[in-house]
Design a protein around this motif. Sequence first.
Motif, mmCIF file in Angstrom:
data_model
loop_
_atom_site.group_PDB
_atom_site.id
_atom_site.type_symbol
_atom_site.label_atom_id
_atom_site.label_comp_id
_atom_site.label_asym_id
_atom_site.label_seq_id
_atom_site.Cartn_x
_atom_site.Cartn_y
_atom_site.Cartn_z
ATOM 1 N N PHE A 1 0.824 -1.205 0.000
ATOM 2 C CA PHE A 1 0.000 0.000 0.000
ATOM 3 C C PHE A 1 0.863 1.261 0.000
ATOM 4 O O PHE A 1 0.570 2.228 -0.721
ATOM 5 N N LEU A 2 1.937 1.251 0.793
ATOM 6 C CA LEU A 2 2.810 2.428 0.873
ATOM 7 C C LEU A 2 3.489 2.703 -0.462
ATOM 8 O O LEU A 2 3.473 3.841 -0.969
ATOM 9 N N ILE A 3 4.085 1.674 -1.066
ATOM 10 C CA ILE A 3 4.837 1.863 -2.311
ATOM 11 C C ILE A 3 3.890 2.198 -3.471
ATOM 12 O O ILE A 3 4.190 3.080 -4.294
ATOM 13 N N ILE A 4 2.740 1.518 -3.529
ATOM 14 C CA ILE A 4 1.787 1.811 -4.603
ATOM 15 C C ILE A 4 1.249 3.231 -4.467
ATOM 16 O O ILE A 4 1.015 3.931 -5.466
ATOM 17 N N SER A 5 1.081 3.704 -3.228
ATOM 18 C CA SER A 5 0.623 5.088 -3.022
ATOM 19 C C SER A 5 1.646 6.085 -3.543
ATOM 20 O O SER A 5 1.293 7.083 -4.178
ATOM 21 N N ILE A 6 2.932 5.810 -3.284
ATOM 22 C CA ILE A 6 3.989 6.702 -3.787
ATOM 23 C C ILE A 6 4.017 6.675 -5.315
ATOM 24 O O ILE A 6 4.077 7.729 -5.970
ATOM 25 N N ILE A 7 3.967 5.467 -5.895
ATOM 26 C CA ILE A 7 3.979 5.349 -7.358
ATOM 27 C C ILE A 7 2.761 6.034 -7.956
ATOM 28 O O ILE A 7 2.857 6.729 -8.980
ATOM 29 N N LEU B 1 21.832 -2.225 -9.974
ATOM 30 C CA LEU B 1 22.866 -2.335 -11.011
ATOM 31 C C LEU B 1 22.232 -2.468 -12.392
ATOM 32 O O LEU B 1 22.697 -1.864 -13.368
ATOM 33 N N PHE B 2 21.156 -3.251 -12.485
ATOM 34 C CA PHE B 2 20.464 -3.420 -13.763
ATOM 35 C C PHE B 2 19.914 -2.088 -14.255
ATOM 36 O O PHE B 2 19.995 -1.770 -15.454
ATOM 37 N N TYR B 3 19.349 -1.299 -13.352
ATOM 38 C CA TYR B 3 18.776 -0.006 -13.747
ATOM 39 C C TYR B 3 19.863 0.955 -14.234
ATOM 40 O O TYR B 3 19.675 1.643 -15.249
ATOM 41 N N THR B 4 20.978 1.003 -13.538
ATOM 42 C CA THR B 4 22.046 1.936 -13.931
ATOM 43 C C THR B 4 22.657 1.564 -15.275
ATOM 44 O O THR B 4 23.145 2.434 -16.002
ATOM 45 N N GLY C 1 14.616 9.086 -15.881
ATOM 46 C CA GLY C 1 13.468 9.856 -15.410
ATOM 47 C C GLY C 1 13.029 9.439 -14.015
ATOM 48 O O GLY C 1 13.196 8.291 -13.603
ATOM 49 N N PHE C 2 12.470 10.399 -13.279
ATOM 50 C CA PHE C 2 12.075 10.149 -11.896
ATOM 51 C C PHE C 2 10.935 9.145 -11.804
ATOM 52 O O PHE C 2 10.930 8.280 -10.931
ATOM 53 N N MET C 3 9.975 9.242 -12.709
ATOM 54 C CA MET C 3 8.834 8.336 -12.639
ATOM 55 C C MET C 3 9.254 6.894 -12.894
ATOM 56 O O MET C 3 8.874 5.975 -12.154
ATOM 57 N N GLN C 4 10.034 6.652 -13.941
ATOM 58 C CA GLN C 4 10.473 5.298 -14.248
ATOM 59 C C GLN C 4 11.315 4.738 -13.112
ATOM 60 O O GLN C 4 11.183 3.561 -12.751
ATOM 61 N N MET C 5 12.183 5.560 -12.530
ATOM 62 C CA MET C 5 13.010 5.096 -11.417
ATOM 63 C C MET C 5 12.142 4.730 -10.216
ATOM 64 O O MET C 5 12.381 3.715 -9.537
ATOM 65 N N THR C 6 11.101 5.542 -9.947
ATOM 66 C CA THR C 6 10.217 5.257 -8.818
ATOM 67 C C THR C 6 9.482 3.937 -9.016
ATOM 68 O O THR C 6 9.410 3.110 -8.101
ATOM 69 N N VAL C 7 8.926 3.729 -10.202
ATOM 70 C CA VAL C 7 8.205 2.485 -10.485
ATOM 71 C C VAL C 7 9.152 1.287 -10.427
ATOM 72 O O VAL C 7 8.828 0.249 -9.819
ATOM 73 N N PHE C 8 10.312 1.421 -11.018
ATOM 74 C CA PHE C 8 11.275 0.318 -11.064
ATOM 75 C C PHE C 8 11.702 -0.097 -9.662
ATOM 76 O O PHE C 8 11.617 -1.282 -9.290
ATOM 77 N N LEU C 9 12.175 0.858 -8.874
ATOM 78 C CA LEU C 9 12.665 0.532 -7.537
ATOM 79 C C LEU C 9 11.520 0.077 -6.628
ATOM 80 O O LEU C 9 11.702 -0.807 -5.787
ATOM 81 N N GLY C 10 10.343 0.673 -6.792
ATOM 82 C CA GLY C 10 9.207 0.287 -5.969
ATOM 83 C C GLY C 10 8.780 -1.149 -6.217
ATOM 84 O O GLY C 10 8.606 -1.932 -5.271
#
Length: 595
Positions: A379-385, A542-545, A551-560
């Motif tokens: 719930f917390l991570i989906i709310s942030i995303i 490491l995969f993301y880098t 972009g901030f949105m893609q990074m948020t979704v990926f890490l979340g």
Amino acid sequence: MRSKFLNLALIFLLSFLVNPAFKGRSVAASPRSRRRYNVGDVVPLFANKVGPLHNPSETYQYYDLPFCLPGQVIPKKASLGEVLTGDRLTNSLYSLKFQEVKREDTICEKRLTRNEIAKFRDAVMNEFYFQMHYDDLPLWGFIGKMENSDVAIEETGPRYYLFKHVQFDALYNGNHIIEIRAFSHPNHAVDITEDTEVDVKFTYSVFWNATTTKFQDRMNRYIQASMLPVNRQIHWFSFINSLVILVLLTGLLLMFFMRRLNNDLRMCAGGDEEEEKEAGWKFIRGDVFRFPSNLSLFCAILGSGMQLLIMLCFLFALSFLGIIYPYNRGALSTSLVLAYAVTSVIAGSTAAYFHSQFAETGWERSVMLTGILYPGPVFLIISIINTVSVAYQSTVALPFGTIVVTLLMYALLSVPLLALGGLIGRRCRPEFQAPSTNKHVREIPSLAWYRNTPSDLFLGGLLSFSAVLLELHQFSVSLWGFKIVVLPGTLFLTFVMLVMLTVVLSVGLTFLQLSSEDHKWWWRSLLRGGSIAIFMFGYSILFYTNSRMKGFMQMTVFLGYHALICHAFFLMLGTVSFLSSFLFICRIYQVIKTE
């Protein structure tokens, strides 16, 4: 003879799970898409979404770009899973009739304003693609292209072109549509580099060709990347790598630990007190069953881990039956939500079952924590995303109605089943027969640094992670790319070996810990199995880098999302690790008690 039979059975199982023919059947079309058409029948083409190629989670509605609008934009009714995955299907002006060829039919003619040109130019600059659906078949195409001028770039810069013609190539077999592709013709493009209004005539063509591909095999083209020789070699190398590590560790356990354990048991049976002093694990029999601290949290982890483990096995079964398959819109998300809600009864019963064995009261708190332990972070991570997606006006943002439906499903289905499971686990608990516990806690002798908890967790996590690293990379490529390079059969085999490896490591390292007269094994055995999640999350960063995502949105979704995946693996493998150690310890101390 028996060994030969087992080898043949293993070979058959592997060929069954890895065979492309089996995979083709597992991704057959769903019953609702089994439609037959006559020549000239109108088959609607739905526009779905647009987004940058290298940011798969950053998607927008198709008509957020100034394409030709129909008289009335009518959204297609979406399932819960389609909304959760960001699909927003709407009608379009394209008219594709079954087996009817069209050449450069006009969609519309419009004058693009400066603002509209700026939107298209920004989309071309970020390599935007569009996605559509035709007879439940997804298709993609690019919106435009960017070309560098022959003159020095610093003088003129790149040129941006908007594609104004789309060619659809469709294949059919009898009365069924088998395949469709979209091709944006580079010779039909308009220059949108300058901020000047321009008249554009949008057109499209449709060509039909017969094929021998059967209807039930039409989804195979979306998994062709997994059948490439390079990817198949990677899968087999990953499987062999995991198998070698598992065999070596199992052999090491049998040769050294089990031999030592048998010697210790013989010493105990012989009653030689001088030799018995060498077996340190027998001296802590009065402390080894001392219940751990934070018992409610401990049992909640076991309940959540068992629930996720059963749910994952259920999803594998659905994929083998062909109910969920690649690009089946929203089927996986819907199955995840429903499977988690239904398996809540397993979570509650497991948590109450273990808590009631070790304590007479407080099992209700364990059940309550079980209902929070995984849904809370989700719930917390989906709310942030969702907050970030709303700010970006992306289709990933969940509508208010979907949020309400999901919360009601959790409150009206998952919570009651969780409570019911708690009652079942409380009533079905066995009487835990533990040896007498010492009144005073035995002091743990000082240990070398390589026998401390951090070293133990590092070793357990590293060995498990090294066995699944290659398959984890393939899974990440499939999850964040536009091609399927790993399939359920391969993932299932990898997961089974990971579970077996976790069991072997847990038993071996727990025995070493007890041999050092360290009786605080409860939390350590659980954390040892779940420590692979730390390595998995580190690899995801490491995969993301190393990818082209930005972009901030893609990074948020990926890490979340990866944080939730790693949290789930921590709970599942931590549960497997503890249960294997618990059964092992109960067994060896039962032998001592009998003797």
